[in-house]
Motif scaffolding. Structure first.
Motif: not given
Length: 664
Positions: A142, A152-154, A210, A614-616, A618-619, A656, A662
């Motif tokens: 991140p 950050r996940s984006d 992305w 990613t931390p969330d 979702r990716t 995704t 998630r």
């Protein structure tokens, strides 16, 4: 002279020939008097799937369900539809998910940002500014991880290895040879630049897709990048070369397979089948070359060109001492290299305290303030070993750095037939190690020489020979360590930890350290999974594998933050072309319940490898390596990901959920 593009002389598959000729016990010898059927069926298999005094995974969940008075089956932690095996030239994922190719080989990331040309006519300099070939181990950092927890996940840095190259695809018409030797320095420089590591800053755009960010942080680390050497072997006489007479500096990293990442936010790339890049015409080889399998010819023939950039791959003795030639250049490889992804001006560092062998990856045990740092690595070759490193100094959050990887003890594993295990120190300050060396008639001048000869030191102490130890992963639920033993068809006698002779299918082993901080010398181990067809396999729940989870040659391993184990395969040859397994795949296991399902199937000829999220959650980033393996410019065995008529390109895939939630 006969000019040709005959690739039959060079450019093999890169697997190193077995070089362990010790009489150390093999993990398959540990079974003792049990015959093969007893190992795979009934009580013996059940005991292998449970630690001493512990219930099987399925038993724990069943007990929990009964305690709650729930008569129904517990809710699965794998809430997706298992996909079937297949041999399509595409990526397959469950309904409700999508897989999007991202940053394939040749994607411009730095410098002049040169576009990838479909005929592969990009220059060597272009390749130095583009994503390398044959993606492998990978990690997402991140963008806020440099000075904080990294939430950050984006937006972040995606750092990935490039294991090797397919020369027939890297050049418009394959490599140019003259009388069996390389004829183009430009081609070889391009090959050197296609190796190594890519650091790519990426970010979600306003559409949620992305994309690569033009950034100063974007970087290529190649097989020619200047590097420093740290740890006990720094300055050792066996590292002296014409380039670095004092043995403290080197150039490049290559055959970077799996990876690691440190608790202080740096990336670790691991040098695996590096020996084949070198050649030596010396009739008698020193032990630090012989034990690592060097031969009279190299894999790519780089050493056949004039010039210091290429002559360094020729380990033949040519001068009065090591400072005048490159007899010691192979000793500069087989290490773990630390890279600071946030500082493009930093110099990569080879950390010699972690040992020299065919490193598949490096995984850390959970770090605890005030306790040592502990990490594990496998030597990916037939009949080689599993290692553990324990730092001398303690981990201090906010102050820890790579120097923790310079002072410590390297251990090698001995897996006993009763399910116990021992970590054996490879340390000249250890009395037992010195006694073992004396008994074997082996002497080392200093600790640096021990680590340059890591395999020999492990032979001396009697470590257990394993079935190609590859990726490892640590379960965040309980700290158990898992390792894939991919396969070993050369083995003739089974043992407890490697329970099948001619092990074409592989298995996954796991252990639990007896010390809470993982720094002790004792552990208990068992077999988590036996890969193979329905009649010769065992899932984590003790049942034979079936349609939703049959697999062979497990390789990549990764735990998500909820304790699910993701398993990637690296089948080749007949296992890919025929039989029940289909293309290489990725599965998900729940160690708590023993459930196992297939989540992804890759394109033709590809290895599924490298994974991060990613931390969330979702990716999911997954790497697809060498689609259409064996292709040439005139014979494309795959056209993924670009489509008909286009050269196959290794690529990252972004997975995704279609609803954006998630992944699981």
């Amino acid at each position: 002279m006969n000019q040709q593009n005959d690739n039959t002389v060079l450019f093999g598959n890169g697997d190193e020939l077995p070089s362990n000729r010790s009489d150390n016990p093999h993990i398959n010898d540990l079974i003792g008097g049990l015959n093969r059927r007893q190992v795979l069926v009934g009580g013996a298999a059940m005991s292998a799937l449970a630690f001493l005094g512990a219930a099987l995974p399925g038993d724990a969940m069943a007990a929990d369900t009964q305690a709650r008075g729930n008569p129904f089956k517990p809710r699965s932690r794998l809430p997706f539809e298992a996909i079937p095996t297949g041999r399509a030239d595409t990526i397959s994922v469950p309904p409700g998910y999508k897989a999007t190719p991202f940053i394939p080989w040749g994607t411009p990331i730095t410098g002049r940002y040169p576009a990838f040309l479909d005929d592969a006519s990009n220059s060597a300099q272009d390749q130095a500014e583009q994503v390398g070939m044959h993606h492998d181990g990978m990690h997402f950092f991140p963008i806020d991880a440099r000075r904080g927890p990294g939430l950050r996940s984006d937006h972040g840095l995606l750092v990935l290895n490039h294991e090797y190259i397919d020369a027939p695809l890297l050049h418009p018409n394959g490599p140019t040879l003259v009388d069996g030797k390389r004829a183009s320095a430009e081609e070889v420089r391009k090959e050197i630049n296609a190796h190594g590591v890519s650091v790519v800053e990426i970010r979600r755009n306003v559409r949620g897709d992305w994309e690569v960010v033009p950034s100063r942080r974007n970087r290529r680390v190649t097989a020619a990048t200047p590097m420093s050497i740290a740890g006990p072997a720094r300055g050792n006489k066996l590292l002296q070369t014409r380039y670095s007479p004092n043995g403290t500096a080197t150039r490049g990293t290559q055959n970077n397979c799996s990876n690691g990442f440190t608790p202080w936010g740096t990336y670790l790339t691991c040098e695996e089948n590096w020996a084949g890049y070198f050649a030596t015409r010396d009739s008698a080889l020193p032990r630090e070359l012989q034990r690592y399998g060097l031969r009279s010819s190299s894999r790519f023939g780089w050493e056949t060109l004039p010039g210091d950039d290429f002559e360094r791959f020729d380990a033949t003795r040519k001068a009065a001492d090591a400072k005048g030639d490159y007899r010691n250049e192979p000793n500069h490889f087989g290490w773990i290299v630390e890279i600071d992804p946030f500082d493009p001006d930093s110099t990569p560092i080879k950390r010699t305290a972690l040992g020299r062998f065919a490193h598949e990856g490096l995984i850390f045990a959970p770090v605890k303030p005030g306790r040592p740092v502990v990490c594990y690595s496998g030597d990916d070759s037939q009949n080689e070993y599993i290692y553990k490193y324990v730092s001398r100094d303690k981990y201090r959050p906010g102050k820890a750095n790579g120097r923790l990887l310079d002072d410590g003890t390297l251990y090698v594993g001995r897996f006993n037939a009763d399910g116990s295990g021992d970590w054996l120190p490879l340390d000249l300050n250890d009395r037992n190690f010195l006694k073992a060396c004396l008994a074997a008639g082996v002497a080392f001048a200093d600790q640096g020489e021990v680590l340059i000869n890591t395999r020999l030191a492990a032979d001396v102490v009697g470590a257990t020979r394993m079935d190609r130890p590859e990726w490892g992963a640590v379960n965040p639920d309980n700290g158990e360590v898992y390792f894939t033993l991919t396969n070993n068809t050369a083995r003739t006698v089974a043992d407890a930890a490697n329970p099948r002779p001619a092990n074409a299918y592989g298995h996954i082993i796991r252990w639990r350290e007896n010390s809470r901080d993982h720094a002790g010398k004792r552990f208990d181990w068992n077999i988590f999974l036996l890969a193979g067809p329905e009649g010769d396999s065992r899932a984590p729940n003790g049942q034979p594998l079936g349609a939703q989870n049959i697999l062979a040659s497990p390789d990549g391993l990764w735990f998500d933050d909820e304790g699910r184990l993701w398993i990637q395969t690296d089948m080749s040859g007949s296992q890919l072309s025929a039989g029940p397994f289909g293309n290489n795949q990725m599965l998900v296991a729940d160690p708590r319940s023993g459930e196992l399902k297939r989540f992804l199937v890759g394109p033709l000829g590809a290895e599924v490898t490298g994974i991060s999220a990613t931390p969330d959650f979702r990716t999911l980033f997954v790497n697809i390596q060498h689609p259409g393996e064996g292709s040439t410019a005139t014979n494309l065995l795959s056209t993924w990901p670009d489509g008909p008529g286009k050269r196959p390109r290794s690529s990252t895939v972004i997975v995704t959920r279609e609803d954006g939630r998630r992944l699981l």
